[in-house]
Design a protein around this motif. Sequence first.
Motif, PDB file in Angstrom:
ATOM      1  N   VAL A 101      49.965  37.076  39.574  1.00 58.76           N
ATOM      2  CA  VAL A 101      48.828  37.631  38.839  1.00 58.76           C
ATOM      3  C   VAL A 101      48.841  37.031  37.440  1.00 58.76           C
ATOM      4  N   ALA A 118      48.312  42.034  46.472  1.00 56.33           N
ATOM      5  CA  ALA A 118      48.581  40.600  46.554  1.00 56.33           C
ATOM      6  C   ALA A 118      49.839  40.320  47.370  1.00 56.33           C
ATOM      7  N   VAL A 167      40.624  34.122  43.026  1.00 55.30           N
ATOM      8  CA  VAL A 167      41.819  33.860  43.822  1.00 55.30           C
ATOM      9  C   VAL A 167      41.803  32.411  44.294  1.00 55.30           C
ATOM     10  N   ALA A 195      52.268  35.353  45.640  1.00 55.83           N
ATOM     11  CA  ALA A 195      51.225  35.680  44.675  1.00 55.83           C
ATOM     12  C   ALA A 195      51.751  35.718  43.247  1.00 55.83           C
ATOM     13  N   THR A 225      49.760  31.524  45.123  1.00 50.48           N
ATOM     14  CA  THR A 225      48.410  32.067  45.193  1.00 50.48           C
ATOM     15  C   THR A 225      48.143  32.810  43.892  1.00 50.48           C
ATOM     16  N   LEU A 240      47.003  45.908  42.064  1.00 50.40           N
ATOM     17  CA  LEU A 240      46.611  44.551  42.444  1.00 50.40           C
ATOM     18  C   LEU A 240      47.831  43.752  42.892  1.00 50.40           C
ATOM     19  N   TYR A 279      46.049  35.178  41.432  1.00 48.89           N
ATOM     20  CA  TYR A 279      45.068  36.265  41.321  1.00 48.89           C
ATOM     21  C   TYR A 279      44.745  36.402  39.832  1.00 48.89           C
ATOM     22  N   VAL A 317      38.074  39.565  40.805  1.00 51.42           N
ATOM     23  CA  VAL A 317      39.334  38.823  40.770  1.00 51.42           C
ATOM     24  C   VAL A 317      39.084  37.446  41.366  1.00 51.42           C
TER      25      VAL A 317
END
Length: 273
Positions: A39, A118, A31, A37, A64, A114, A66, A29
């Motif tokens: 994804v 996160a 990042v 977060a 953030t 995930l 991912y 992953v």
Amino acid sequence: MESASRGGEGVLDGFARRAIALRGAGKTVYVAGSGPAVVVMPEMPGISPDVVRFAGWVRDAGFTVYLPSLFGVDGAYPTVELGEAVIGRVCVSEEFRAFAGGGSSPVAAWLRALARLAHEECGGPGVGAIGLCFTGNFALTMTLEPAVLAAVLNHPSLPLDDPSGLELSPEDAAAIRRRFDRDDLTALAYRFDNDKWCTGRRFAAYARLLGDRFDGRVLPGACANPEPPPFFRDTVATPHSVVTAHLVDEENHPTVRARDEILAFLRTRLLPA
């Protein structure tokens, strides 16, 4: 997954490469960023430079990112040869349900884990999930994880053999509808009007499932980037990837407005006032 050095030198610079093991399976992953977060899942045939560019925009908007490696060569330019080889492998993989009747793809459970991780790492109200093409519908399936508050479905293409299919088991579909009603969620979705892989029939099926909680937006195919990478030009062979390969990075272009609408949607759901 294969490393970025096999695909494109420096494409993933600025992203930390992490090995994350969840539910008994490990994946790479990438990042980057700070804040709540989001994804961002890759489109076929993998984490291309255009996918990385889009992930960078999400990062720069205050999140953030991912970016999980699910298939293909990380950072690779999407050629016809690479794309067709990846499709062949993924369509027989136990992690994916590419065809009608298969129900929800098992990889969605890993992606929900995930999202949960996160959220624990980044805090905030919750997590965003953005699917692209082959992973488009996974953003919806991820809402079965309570931490996921914002789902964006870009040109969802599964199941490949059923234009009106949703790549969901009946049980997951019912649970998703209950979650959307209970928690006042909305799914934001995009496609081009002449996309042969994500047609109006698929958007109509989402609308039947979610009612007014499905916000499906359609762009004219004539505005798509006329010179996408070879895989999209020769294999996809239709306007398809609204915010990646077929985006035209010009001020006030319809595809750029779509990108900005996605970022605004994420801010509304994930960034406190």
